[in-house]
Design a protein around this motif. Structure first.
Motif, PDB file in Angstrom:
ATOM      1  N   GLU A 130      -3.198  -4.027 -10.086  1.00  0.00           N
ATOM      2  CA  GLU A 130      -3.969  -5.242 -10.319  1.00  0.00           C
ATOM      3  C   GLU A 130      -3.486  -6.366  -9.399  1.00  0.00           C
ATOM      4  O   GLU A 130      -2.802  -7.299  -9.843  1.00  0.00           O
ATOM      5  N   PRO A 131      -3.824  -6.300  -8.121  1.00  0.00           N
ATOM      6  CA  PRO A 131      -3.319  -7.306  -7.167  1.00  0.00           C
ATOM      7  C   PRO A 131      -3.805  -8.720  -7.462  1.00  0.00           C
ATOM      8  O   PRO A 131      -3.162  -9.691  -7.058  1.00  0.00           O
ATOM      9  N   GLU A 132      -4.928  -8.835  -8.177  1.00  0.00           N
ATOM     10  CA  GLU A 132      -5.446 -10.164  -8.484  1.00  0.00           C
ATOM     11  C   GLU A 132      -4.515 -10.945  -9.409  1.00  0.00           C
ATOM     12  O   GLU A 132      -4.633 -12.173  -9.533  1.00  0.00           O
ATOM     13  N   LYS A 133      -3.571 -10.264 -10.048  1.00  0.00           N
ATOM     14  CA  LYS A 133      -2.624 -10.929 -10.932  1.00  0.00           C
ATOM     15  C   LYS A 133      -1.341 -11.366 -10.219  1.00  0.00           C
ATOM     16  O   LYS A 133      -0.476 -11.990 -10.837  1.00  0.00           O
ATOM     17  N   ILE A 134      -1.226 -11.014  -8.949  1.00  0.00           N
ATOM     18  CA  ILE A 134      -0.062 -11.432  -8.173  1.00  0.00           C
ATOM     19  C   ILE A 134      -0.276 -12.867  -7.695  1.00  0.00           C
ATOM     20  O   ILE A 134      -1.357 -13.204  -7.194  1.00  0.00           O
ATOM     21  N   LEU A 135       0.712 -13.702  -7.853  1.00  0.00           N
ATOM     22  CA  LEU A 135       0.581 -15.098  -7.441  1.00  0.00           C
ATOM     23  C   LEU A 135       0.254 -15.200  -5.944  1.00  0.00           C
ATOM     24  O   LEU A 135       0.826 -14.460  -5.139  1.00  0.00           O
ATOM     25  N   PRO A 136      -0.652 -16.095  -5.572  1.00  0.00           N
ATOM     26  CA  PRO A 136      -0.989 -16.269  -4.149  1.00  0.00           C
ATOM     27  C   PRO A 136       0.228 -16.551  -3.271  1.00  0.00           C
ATOM     28  O   PRO A 136       0.279 -16.113  -2.118  1.00  0.00           O
ATOM     29  N   THR A 137       1.201 -17.276  -3.806  1.00  0.00           N
ATOM     30  CA  THR A 137       2.397 -17.572  -3.013  1.00  0.00           C
ATOM     31  C   THR A 137       3.196 -16.306  -2.707  1.00  0.00           C
ATOM     32  O   THR A 137       3.825 -16.199  -1.650  1.00  0.00           O
ATOM     33  N   ILE A 138       3.159 -15.339  -3.613  1.00  0.00           N
ATOM     34  CA  ILE A 138       3.818 -14.050  -3.369  1.00  0.00           C
ATOM     35  C   ILE A 138       2.999 -13.233  -2.372  1.00  0.00           C
ATOM     36  O   ILE A 138       3.539 -12.643  -1.429  1.00  0.00           O
ATOM     37  N   LEU A 139       1.679 -13.210  -2.579  1.00  0.00           N
ATOM     38  CA  LEU A 139       0.799 -12.464  -1.672  1.00  0.00           C
ATOM     39  C   LEU A 139       0.963 -12.906  -0.228  1.00  0.00           C
ATOM     40  O   LEU A 139       0.974 -12.086   0.693  1.00  0.00           O
ATOM     41  N   SER A 140       1.113 -14.199  -0.033  1.00  0.00           N
ATOM     42  CA  SER A 140       1.177 -14.739   1.326  1.00  0.00           C
ATOM     43  C   SER A 140       2.442 -14.329   2.062  1.00  0.00           C
ATOM     44  O   SER A 140       2.513 -14.448   3.290  1.00  0.00           O
ATOM     45  N   ARG A 141       3.427 -13.827   1.334  1.00  0.00           N
ATOM     46  CA  ARG A 141       4.689 -13.450   1.951  1.00  0.00           C
ATOM     47  C   ARG A 141       4.859 -11.945   2.071  1.00  0.00           C
ATOM     48  O   ARG A 141       5.926 -11.464   2.463  1.00  0.00           O
ATOM     49  N   CYS A 142       3.812 -11.206   1.734  1.00  0.00           N
ATOM     50  CA  CYS A 142       3.860  -9.748   1.801  1.00  0.00           C
ATOM     51  C   CYS A 142       2.806  -9.207   2.766  1.00  0.00           C
ATOM     52  O   CYS A 142       1.741  -9.810   2.924  1.00  0.00           O
ATOM     53  N   GLN A 143       3.112  -8.090   3.374  1.00  0.00           N
ATOM     54  CA  GLN A 143       2.087  -7.332   4.089  1.00  0.00           C
ATOM     55  C   GLN A 143       1.329  -6.516   3.036  1.00  0.00           C
ATOM     56  O   GLN A 143       1.920  -5.661   2.381  1.00  0.00           O
ATOM     57  N   HIS A 144       0.043  -6.789   2.886  1.00  0.00           N
ATOM     58  CA  HIS A 144      -0.732  -6.185   1.807  1.00  0.00           C
ATOM     59  C   HIS A 144      -1.500  -4.971   2.320  1.00  0.00           C
ATOM     60  O   HIS A 144      -2.303  -5.077   3.248  1.00  0.00           O
ATOM     61  N   TYR A 145      -1.265  -3.819   1.701  1.00  0.00           N
ATOM     62  CA  TYR A 145      -1.976  -2.584   2.035  1.00  0.00           C
ATOM     63  C   TYR A 145      -2.722  -2.100   0.793  1.00  0.00           C
ATOM     64  O   TYR A 145      -2.115  -1.938  -0.277  1.00  0.00           O
ATOM     65  N   ARG A 146      -4.008  -1.865   0.962  1.00  0.00           N
ATOM     66  CA  ARG A 146      -4.840  -1.417  -0.159  1.00  0.00           C
ATOM     67  C   ARG A 146      -5.059   0.093  -0.082  1.00  0.00           C
ATOM     68  O   ARG A 146      -5.592   0.595   0.908  1.00  0.00           O
ATOM     69  N   PHE A 147      -4.678   0.786  -1.131  1.00  0.00           N
ATOM     70  CA  PHE A 147      -4.838   2.234  -1.212  1.00  0.00           C
ATOM     71  C   PHE A 147      -6.161   2.556  -1.901  1.00  0.00           C
ATOM     72  O   PHE A 147      -6.557   1.884  -2.852  1.00  0.00           O
ATOM     73  N   ARG A 148      -6.842   3.584  -1.423  1.00  0.00           N
ATOM     74  CA  ARG A 148      -8.145   3.958  -1.967  1.00  0.00           C
ATOM     75  C   ARG A 148      -8.022   5.191  -2.866  1.00  0.00           C
ATOM     76  O   ARG A 148      -7.029   5.924  -2.812  1.00  0.00           O
ATOM     77  N   ARG A 149      -9.043   5.408  -3.659  1.00  0.00           N
ATOM     78  CA  ARG A 149      -9.120   6.658  -4.421  1.00  0.00           C
ATOM     79  C   ARG A 149      -9.304   7.819  -3.452  1.00  0.00           C
ATOM     80  O   ARG A 149      -9.999   7.701  -2.442  1.00  0.00           O
ATOM     81  N   LEU A 150      -8.703   8.950  -3.756  1.00  0.00           N
ATOM     82  CA  LEU A 150      -8.826  10.129  -2.917  1.00  0.00           C
ATOM     83  C   LEU A 150     -10.127  10.858  -3.243  1.00  0.00           C
ATOM     84  O   LEU A 150     -10.638  10.788  -4.357  1.00  0.00           O
ATOM     85  N   SER A 151     -10.652  11.558  -2.264  1.00  0.00           N
ATOM     86  CA  SER A 151     -11.886  12.310  -2.480  1.00  0.00           C
ATOM     87  C   SER A 151     -11.588  13.622  -3.200  1.00  0.00           C
ATOM     88  O   SER A 151     -10.448  14.110  -3.203  1.00  0.00           O
ATOM     89  N   ASP A 152     -12.627  14.190  -3.806  1.00  0.00           N
ATOM     90  CA  ASP A 152     -12.473  15.490  -4.481  1.00  0.00           C
ATOM     91  C   ASP A 152     -11.955  16.543  -3.507  1.00  0.00           C
ATOM     92  O   ASP A 152     -11.097  17.363  -3.855  1.00  0.00           O
ATOM     93  N   VAL A 153     -12.461  16.514  -2.285  1.00  0.00           N
ATOM     94  CA  VAL A 153     -12.070  17.508  -1.274  1.00  0.00           C
ATOM     95  C   VAL A 153     -10.603  17.353  -0.908  1.00  0.00           C
ATOM     96  O   VAL A 153      -9.877  18.346  -0.754  1.00  0.00           O
ATOM     97  N   GLU A 154     -10.147  16.116  -0.753  1.00  0.00           N
ATOM     98  CA  GLU A 154      -8.736  15.882  -0.415  1.00  0.00           C
ATOM     99  C   GLU A 154      -7.816  16.400  -1.517  1.00  0.00           C
ATOM    100  O   GLU A 154      -6.789  17.044  -1.240  1.00  0.00           O
ATOM    101  N   ILE A 155      -8.183  16.140  -2.762  1.00  0.00           N
ATOM    102  CA  ILE A 155      -7.357  16.594  -3.884  1.00  0.00           C
ATOM    103  C   ILE A 155      -7.373  18.117  -3.971  1.00  0.00           C
ATOM    104  O   ILE A 155      -6.320  18.756  -4.097  1.00  0.00           O
ATOM    105  N   ALA A 156      -8.558  18.718  -3.896  1.00  0.00           N
ATOM    106  CA  ALA A 156      -8.662  20.182  -3.985  1.00  0.00           C
ATOM    107  C   ALA A 156      -7.902  20.854  -2.850  1.00  0.00           C
ATOM    108  O   ALA A 156      -7.286  21.910  -3.043  1.00  0.00           O
ATOM    109  N   GLY A 157      -7.917  20.247  -1.666  1.00  0.00           N
ATOM    110  CA  GLY A 157      -7.209  20.827  -0.523  1.00  0.00           C
ATOM    111  C   GLY A 157      -5.714  20.898  -0.761  1.00  0.00           C
ATOM    112  O   GLY A 157      -5.065  21.911  -0.459  1.00  0.00           O
TER     113      GLY A 157
END
Length: 265
Positions: free
Chosen positions: A155-182
Motif C-alpha cells: 500500500e504505497p499510498e500510505k507511505i508519507l510523501p517525505t519518505i517517498l521523496s527520499r526513496c527510489q520507487h519501483y512498482r512490481f506488477r502481478r505475474l501472468s498465468d504463463v509466467e507462474i505456470a512456467g
C-alpha cells in the motif's frame, strides 16, 4: 524439509520471474556500483519484492569476483539462510513505534560486522506510524555510506510523501498465468514429479498473479506424492470438474437449459 517456496527462491537475477522493468535496472546499477541508499518496492503480495531485496543484499555483499551474486560464498549462503549479521529483515507491522525506529537508528551507525553493506529490509512498511516515519526520515536523508534501506509495501499510498521523496520507487506488477505456470513446471522437473500442462495452467490462474500462492498450491499437490493432474487439482481445491464446466458453457451458448436442469440434482 523446507517449504517449496523457500527452496525455489531465486539466488541469481536471471532466476527472477517477470519484473524485468525492475530487475534489469537494479542489476545494471549494482554492476556499476551505483547503489542507492533507499529503495521502496510496492506491489501485490507474493510478486518478488522481498526476494529482490535479498538479491540486492547478496549482490552488495558477495565475496567472489565475477557475476554477482554467486549464491555460494559464505556471505550469499548466510543471506539465503536468513542468518547474515548485516542483513536485517524487520516486520514493520509489529515493529512500528518511535522507540523501534530509535533503536534502529542507533544501530545504523555501527560498522558492518563483515565489512560490507548493512541492509535493512522493512516489510509491510505502510504499517509504520506517522511518528515512526518522521523518526526514520532523518536517517533516510543522511544515511551512512555502508547502509541500504529497502522498504516493501502493498500500500504505497500510505507511505508519507517525505519518505517517498527520499526513496527510489519501483512498482512490481502481478505475474501472468504463463509466467507462474512456467516456473511451476521447472519446479516439478527439479522435484522429479510429472505434471500436466493443464494442471499447472490452472494453478497459475488460481494464483491470481502471486508466485508465492502458486508455489503454495503446487506444494499441496506434491504432498500427495502423485503426478500433478488437472483432475487432481480440481479435486484437491474443491473445483467443479472441467468437463462439467465445459458442458454448462455449451448449454448456455446453445440456450439449452435441459443439461443444467438434469444435473442440478
Amino acid at each position: 524439509m523446507t517449504a517449496i517456496y523457500q527452496r525455489a527462491r531465486p539466488i541469481h537475477w536471471d532466476e527472477v520471474v517477470g519484473q524485468e522493468h525492475v530487475k534489469d535496472v537494479l542489476r545494471a546499477a549494482l554492476e556499476r556500483g551505483r547503489v542507492g541508499h533507499a529503495y521502496l518496492f510496492s506491489g501485490p503480495r507474493g510478486v518478488g519484492k522481498t526476494t529482490t531485496a535479498r538479491l540486492i543484499a547478496m549482490t552488495a555483499n558477495c565475496e567472489r569476483d565475477g557475476v554477482k551474486p554467486c549464491g555460494e560464498c559464505p556471505s550469499c549462503l548466510m543471506v539465503r539462510a536468513g542468518s547474515h549479521p548485516d542483513v536485517l529483515e524487520i516486520d514493520a507491522a509489529s515493529n512500528n513505534s518511535v522507540d523501534d525506529v530509535r533503536d534502529l537508528r542507533e544501530k545504523v551507525g555501527l560498522a558492518a560486522m563483515r565489512g560490507g553493506k548493512k541492509i535493512y529490509i522493512l516489510d509491510e512498511a505502510h504499517m509504520m506510524s506517522r511518528a515512526a516515519f518522521n523518526a526514520l526520515l532523518k536517517t533516510l536523508e543522511e544515511p551512512p555510506s555502508h547502509v541500504i534501506f529497502v522498504l516493501a509495501t502493498t500500500e504505497p499510498e500510505k507511505i508519507l510523501p517525505t519518505i517517498l521523496s527520499r526513496c527510489q520507487h519501483y512498482r512490481f506488477r502481478r505475474l501472468s498465468d504463463v509466467e507462474i505456470a512456467g516456473k511451476l513446471a521447472r519446479l516439478c522437473e527439479q522435484e522429479g514429479v510429472r505434471a500436466e500442462g493443464e494442471a499447472l495452467s490452472l494453478i497459475g490462474r488460481l494464483a491470481d498473479g502471486a508466485m508465492r500462492d502458486g508455489e503454495s498450491l503446487l506444494e499441496r499437490m506434491l504432498a500427495a506424492g502423485e503426478d500433478v493432474t488437472r483432475a487432481g487439482v480440481e479435486a484437491a481445491l474443491g473445483l467443479p470438474p472441467s468437463e462439467r464446466v465445459a458442458e454448462m458453457a455449451r448449454a448456455l451458448a446453445a440456450r439449452d437449459a435441459e443439461p443444467l436442469l438434469t444435473g442440478a440434482g
